[in-house]
Design a protein around this motif. Structure first.
Motif, PDB file in Angstrom:
ATOM      1  N   HIS A 146       4.744  -5.850 -10.149  1.00 48.08           N
ATOM      2  CA  HIS A 146       5.557  -6.474  -9.110  1.00 48.08           C
ATOM      3  C   HIS A 146       6.007  -5.388  -8.128  1.00 48.08           C
ATOM      4  CE1 HIS A 146       8.719  -8.854  -7.188  1.00 48.08           C
ATOM      5  NE2 HIS A 146       8.208  -9.921  -7.780  1.00 48.08           N
ATOM      6  N   PRO A 147       5.941  -5.648  -6.816  1.00 51.86           N
ATOM      7  CA  PRO A 147       6.250  -4.582  -5.839  1.00 51.86           C
ATOM      8  C   PRO A 147       7.734  -4.322  -5.636  1.00 51.86           C
ATOM      9  CG  PRO A 147       5.704  -6.599  -4.684  1.00 51.86           C
ATOM     10  CD  PRO A 147       5.468  -6.877  -6.151  1.00 51.86           C
ATOM     11  N   GLU A 148       8.584  -5.254  -6.072  1.00 49.57           N
ATOM     12  CA  GLU A 148      10.002  -5.091  -5.773  1.00 49.57           C
ATOM     13  C   GLU A 148      10.583  -3.862  -6.482  1.00 49.57           C
ATOM     14  OE1 GLU A 148      12.252  -5.471  -3.411  1.00 49.57           O
ATOM     15  OE2 GLU A 148      11.866  -7.625  -3.563  1.00 49.57           O
ATOM     16  N   GLY A 149      11.321  -3.075  -5.727  1.00 47.53           N
ATOM     17  CA  GLY A 149      12.007  -1.920  -6.286  1.00 47.53           C
ATOM     18  C   GLY A 149      11.144  -0.696  -6.517  1.00 47.53           C
ATOM     19  N   ALA A 179      -2.187  -8.454  -3.838  1.00 46.99           N
ATOM     20  CA  ALA A 179      -3.318  -7.707  -3.271  1.00 46.99           C
ATOM     21  C   ALA A 179      -2.875  -6.324  -2.810  1.00 46.99           C
ATOM     22  CB  ALA A 179      -3.936  -8.486  -2.114  1.00 46.99           C
ATOM     23  N   LEU A 180      -1.649  -6.242  -2.298  1.00 47.60           N
ATOM     24  CA  LEU A 180      -1.111  -4.952  -1.869  1.00 47.60           C
ATOM     25  C   LEU A 180      -1.041  -3.982  -3.050  1.00 47.60           C
ATOM     26  CD1 LEU A 180       0.393  -3.065   0.126  1.00 47.60           C
ATOM     27  CD2 LEU A 180       2.511  -4.194  -0.596  1.00 47.60           C
ATOM     28  N   MET A 181      -0.482  -4.428  -4.150  1.00 47.06           N
ATOM     29  CA  MET A 181      -0.370  -3.546  -5.314  1.00 47.06           C
ATOM     30  C   MET A 181      -1.743  -3.194  -5.880  1.00 47.06           C
ATOM     31  SD  MET A 181       2.765  -2.990  -5.226  1.00 47.06           S
ATOM     32  CE  MET A 181       2.980  -1.984  -6.698  1.00 47.06           C
ATOM     33  N   GLN A 182      -2.692  -4.123  -5.753  1.00 44.39           N
ATOM     34  CA  GLN A 182      -4.069  -3.830  -6.162  1.00 44.39           C
ATOM     35  C   GLN A 182      -4.642  -2.697  -5.323  1.00 44.39           C
ATOM     36  OE1 GLN A 182      -6.011  -5.562  -8.539  1.00 44.39           O
ATOM     37  NE2 GLN A 182      -7.776  -4.230  -8.170  1.00 44.39           N
ATOM     38  N   ARG A 183      -4.421  -2.745  -4.011  1.00 42.98           N
ATOM     39  CA  ARG A 183      -4.916  -1.694  -3.114  1.00 42.98           C
ATOM     40  C   ARG A 183      -4.249  -0.355  -3.408  1.00 42.98           C
ATOM     41  NH1 ARG A 183      -7.109  -2.951   1.909  1.00 42.98           N
ATOM     42  NH2 ARG A 183      -7.197  -0.681   2.170  1.00 42.98           N
ATOM     43  N   LEU A 184      -3.004  -0.400  -3.843  1.00 39.83           N
ATOM     44  CA  LEU A 184      -2.274   0.835  -4.146  1.00 39.83           C
ATOM     45  C   LEU A 184      -2.659   1.417  -5.497  1.00 39.83           C
ATOM     46  CD1 LEU A 184       1.310  -0.073  -2.865  1.00 39.83           C
ATOM     47  CD2 LEU A 184      -0.315   1.491  -1.804  1.00 39.83           C
ATOM     48  N   GLY A 185      -3.406   0.649  -6.263  1.00 41.82           N
ATOM     49  CA  GLY A 185      -3.838   1.136  -7.574  1.00 41.82           C
ATOM     50  C   GLY A 185      -2.938   0.732  -8.720  1.00 41.82           C
ATOM     51  N   PHE A 186      -2.101  -0.319  -8.519  1.00 43.63           N
ATOM     52  CA  PHE A 186      -1.198  -0.793  -9.569  1.00 43.63           C
ATOM     53  C   PHE A 186      -1.338  -2.298  -9.733  1.00 43.63           C
ATOM     54  CE2 PHE A 186       0.587   2.996  -7.630  1.00 43.63           C
ATOM     55  CZ  PHE A 186       0.763   3.813  -8.738  1.00 43.63           C
ATOM     56  N   GLU A 238      -2.994  -1.346   7.562  1.00 45.64           N
ATOM     57  CA  GLU A 238      -4.081  -1.760   6.676  1.00 45.64           C
ATOM     58  C   GLU A 238      -3.659  -2.839   5.689  1.00 45.64           C
ATOM     59  OE1 GLU A 238      -5.640   1.698   4.766  1.00 45.64           O
ATOM     60  OE2 GLU A 238      -6.355   2.607   6.624  1.00 45.64           O
ATOM     61  N   THR A 239      -2.370  -3.192   5.685  1.00 44.17           N
ATOM     62  CA  THR A 239      -1.889  -4.177   4.716  1.00 44.17           C
ATOM     63  C   THR A 239      -1.747  -5.570   5.309  1.00 44.17           C
ATOM     64  OG1 THR A 239       0.445  -3.734   5.211  1.00 44.17           O
ATOM     65  CG2 THR A 239      -0.614  -2.361   3.535  1.00 44.17           C
TER      66      THR A 239
END
Length: 350
Positions: free
Chosen positions: A162-165, A151-158, A143-144
């Motif tokens: 920043h997605p790193e780590g 946009a990924l972090m938006q979909r995850l609710g954050f 789905e990603t």
């Protein structure tokens, strides 16, 4: 009278024969049913999937299509009632290899013991590597695809994070029908919990102000060594440098800031300023540079005590490092490392 008596005896004999025949037939049917329930089923497919709304009749039909030819529909119905599985089969994918018996198969379906797949987030992966591995995972739903990191972090609710780590390296189980977003949500929640646990146990004199800074330092420690025993020592070096206001001067941060890194770090890379170049900037990087594991998190918040301010690889292939208190000692250790490097076969050189 004698004739009547003989007639009665004949009738009794016939009835007895009928009773025995019925009893024998019932015994044979019961034995046949028990044999059906206990005999492993032969199949041509590795699994069968129950969809939402599938009745027992539909499930049996799917089993036939998968190559299971054991039993009649009535026997499946009787077995489902005996096991309390009638009307209670759970959605999911169920293994047909190694061959289960009908009894075991219906028990699995009643209890929802579906096939579990594994996906491992590897310690030290960056977000690009994690997303590439998710894209290749099957039978995971994707789905990603087409989403950038924001946009990924938006979909995850954050949103804005920043997605790193942010995703804990562990092995996660999933089943057919789960998506990459499902896995990422679980890995994100696991990292939040692991970071909170580590931060709560932090050392009193830690030169870090927030859990976010601990996550950044842990990611740097993770990339500097693969040896768990060394992580507290390396974290100690960085903690002392932070306290003294020294630059961290760690190559993995420089590499993270290089676009299209080709596997070689050059002198010009060390002097070219980027937000991630810890040779040109003091303090921590603006974000983590990788996914740190639990050992690296614990090391970052509880660094080893000592006085060393430098470290360099031994160069013997073990992955171990030499720690030094002074720059003169460090220079000598670097010279020994370079000598080993020159003497090593070309294919063994890092």
């Amino acid at each position: 009278m004698a004739a009547v008596k003989r007639g009665c005896l004949a009738v009794v004999a016939i009835l007895l024969v009928l009773v025995l025949a019925v009893a024998g037939g019932a015994a044979w049917s019961w034995q046949h049913y028990q044999q059906f329930a206990a005999t492993p089923v032969a199949t041509g497919q590795p699994s069968v999937t129950i969809a939402s709304g599938d009745s027992l009749k539909v499930v049996v039909r799917k089993l036939r299509e998968a190559g299971v030819h054991a039993g009649h529909d009535l026997e499946w119905q009787l077995l489902a009632r005996e096991l309390g599985a009638a009307g209670k089969l759970k959605v999911g994918e169920y293994a047909l290899q190694p061959a289960p018996s009908p009894r075991e198969l219906l028990l699995r379906m009643r209890d929802g013991r579906v096939i579990q797949y594994r996906f491992t987030v590897v310690e030290g992966w960056n977000i690009r590597q994690l997303r590439a591995a998710l894209d290749a995972a099957t039978p995971l739903l994707h789905e990603t695809a087409g989403l950038d990191d924001a946009a990924l972090m938006q979909r995850l609710g954050f949103p804005g994070q920043h997605p790193e780590g942010r995703f804990l390296p562990e092995t996660y189980l999933y089943q057919r029908g789960d998506s990459d977003l499902d896995l990422l949500r679980r890995a994100h929640a696991a990292m939040d919990a692991a970071l909170a646990e580590a931060w709560a146990a932090r050392a009193a004199d830690l030169p870090l102000e927030t859990p976010e800074q601990a996550l950044i330092l842990a990611s740097i420690v993770e990339k500097e060594t693969a040896l768990p025993a060394e992580r507290p020592q390396i974290a100690g070096v960085f903690a002392r440098r932070l306290k003294l206001g020294m630059k961290l001067q760690t190559d993995p941060t420089v590499i993270y800031g290089i676009e299209n890194y080709d596997g070689n770090i050059r002198k010009r890379d060390l002097v070219t300023d980027t937000p991630y170049n810890t040779y040109t900037r003091t303090g921590l990087t603006p974000t983590p540079i990788a996914m740190p594991g639990r050992d690296a998190l614990r090391a970052a918040v509880k660094p080893a005590e000592g006085s060393s301010l430098y470290f360099v690889a031994v160069g013997d292939g073990s992955g171990a490092h030499v720690f030094s208190d002074s720059y003169a000692e460090h220079t000598a250790a670097v010279a020994r490392y370079l000598q080993r490097l020159r003497q090593a076969p070309a294919e063994a050189r890092p």
